[in-house]
Design an enzyme around this catalytic site. Sequence first.
Site, PDB file in Angstrom:
ATOM      1  N   LYS A 194       0.999  -1.071   0.114  1.00 29.57           N
ATOM      2  CA  LYS A 194      -0.036   0.099  -0.040  1.00 29.57           C
ATOM      3  C   LYS A 194       1.001   1.152  -0.089  1.00 29.57           C
ATOM      4  O   LYS A 194       1.701   1.328   0.768  1.00 29.57           O
ATOM      5  CB  LYS A 194      -0.954   0.077   1.264  1.00 29.57           C
ATOM      6  N   LYS A 247      -2.425  -1.404  -3.968  1.00 25.44           N
ATOM      7  CA  LYS A 247      -3.313  -0.279  -3.670  1.00 25.44           C
ATOM      8  C   LYS A 247      -2.280   0.961  -3.671  1.00 25.44           C
ATOM      9  O   LYS A 247      -1.456   1.078  -2.889  1.00 25.44           O
ATOM     10  CB  LYS A 247      -3.899  -0.348  -2.268  1.00 25.44           C
TER      11      LYS A 247
HETATM   12  C1  PBG Z   1      -7.559   2.861   5.685  1.00 30.83           C
HETATM   13  C2  PBG Z   1      -7.954   2.868   4.139  1.00 30.83           C
HETATM   14  C3  PBG Z   1      -7.777   3.914   3.242  1.00 30.83           C
HETATM   15  C4  PBG Z   1      -8.279   3.349   2.119  1.00 30.83           C
HETATM   16  C5  PBG Z   1      -8.706   2.081   2.357  1.00 30.83           C
HETATM   17  N1  PBG Z   1      -8.432   1.810   3.739  1.00 30.83           N
HETATM   18  C6  PBG Z   1      -7.257   5.571   3.639  1.00 30.83           C
HETATM   19  C7  PBG Z   1      -5.850   5.689   3.822  1.00 30.83           C
HETATM   20  O1  PBG Z   1      -5.079   4.821   3.966  1.00 30.83           O
HETATM   21  O2  PBG Z   1      -5.844   6.847   4.144  1.00 30.83           O
HETATM   22  C8  PBG Z   1      -8.199   4.134   1.003  1.00 30.83           C
HETATM   23  C9  PBG Z   1      -9.312   3.786  -0.137  1.00 30.83           C
HETATM   24  C10 PBG Z   1      -9.657   4.670  -1.348  1.00 30.83           C
HETATM   25  O3  PBG Z   1      -8.935   5.806  -1.472  1.00 30.83           O
HETATM   26  O4  PBG Z   1     -10.654   4.197  -1.867  1.00 30.83           O
HETATM   27  N2  PBG Z   1      -6.285   2.740   6.073  1.00 30.83           N
HETATM   28 ZN    ZN Z   2      -5.826   3.460   8.461  1.00 36.57          ZN
END
Ligand code: PBG
Ligand code: ZN
Length: 323
Positions: A194, A247
Amino acid sequence: MFARFRRKRLNPVLRDLLQETHLSLNDFIYPLFIKSGEGIKKEVDSMPGVFQMSIDEVIKECEVLKSLGIYSIILFGIPDIKDSVGSDAMCEHGIIASSIRAIKEAHPDMFVVTDLCFCEYTDHGHCGVLDPILETVDNDITLTNLGKQAVVHAQAGADMIAPSGMMDGMITTIREALNGNGFSHIPIMSYSTKFSSAYYGPFRDVAESSPSFGDRRSYQMNPANRKEAILESLADEEEGADILMVKPALAYLDIVRDIKESSSLPLAVYNVSGEYSMLKMAGKAGVIDYEKVMMETMIGFKRAGADIIISYHAKEVAQLLKK
Ligand code: PBG
Ligand code: ZN
């Protein structure tokens, strides 16, 4: 002599016969954002077509999803009360545990995945407990809490746990916590690679989870790193993750391909909020053919190596696939 590729593109039936990559309704997981209350269905300005919903509305939404052939959802909770540790996320009466119970009762055939993190639940908006000296998330204290949160989700009836906080060792900790509480049968889909991405912008409006200071660069990955991206996912495989994830998706399809080739585990992509909103807004502005660009994007994910697509477009894709 030269190759005549066009011979195989002339007839539409033959074109279909030769299509290498296919999209299916079974590829999708649809995200839902849940708030307490009743009769709430509030559209998010930055994400047209995406809503914050109360539990009763989510239950109605599941009916719609099933009629479209979508049986997998991923839940995000928006609690009434936030605190420094994100207690609501670890409480059996918290927003997410209550939602899981209500959804599984009304729709036992729905496959309920839960996003496991603390950013929606902490008053500072970071993904765990803060270390006051380092001024960022304390990895190991957060691990303990992630274990608790996973057990609360599983006890409420979650079918799969998806930790998204990018803490080191989160899969080992969550696996042990689940196994120790009778949930060795519950799979873990790790947000294994991520990136710290500006594409999450609109999500933070919906989930009300923007950090109150700083950013997430001390736990989420640097978008410039390819080798580290592979190592991150392989480490989660080693720790026992059942499904890996990349992601965001669109700007990282090279990483999707790399990880697909480095691991035999199933691979998910998260087609994130900013990616969704870009297509939506461009479509609304009449700049692109929204439906065609959306389908082309989805095929791109599959072609790159994704087995699962988490997407806000899932309902619209399902409608088009049904035609
Ligand atoms: C929580 C999380 C996030 C997303 C999914 N789970 C946000 C982040 O890490 O700030 C992002 C999903 C999206 O942008 O659609 N950690
Ligand atoms: Zn988070």
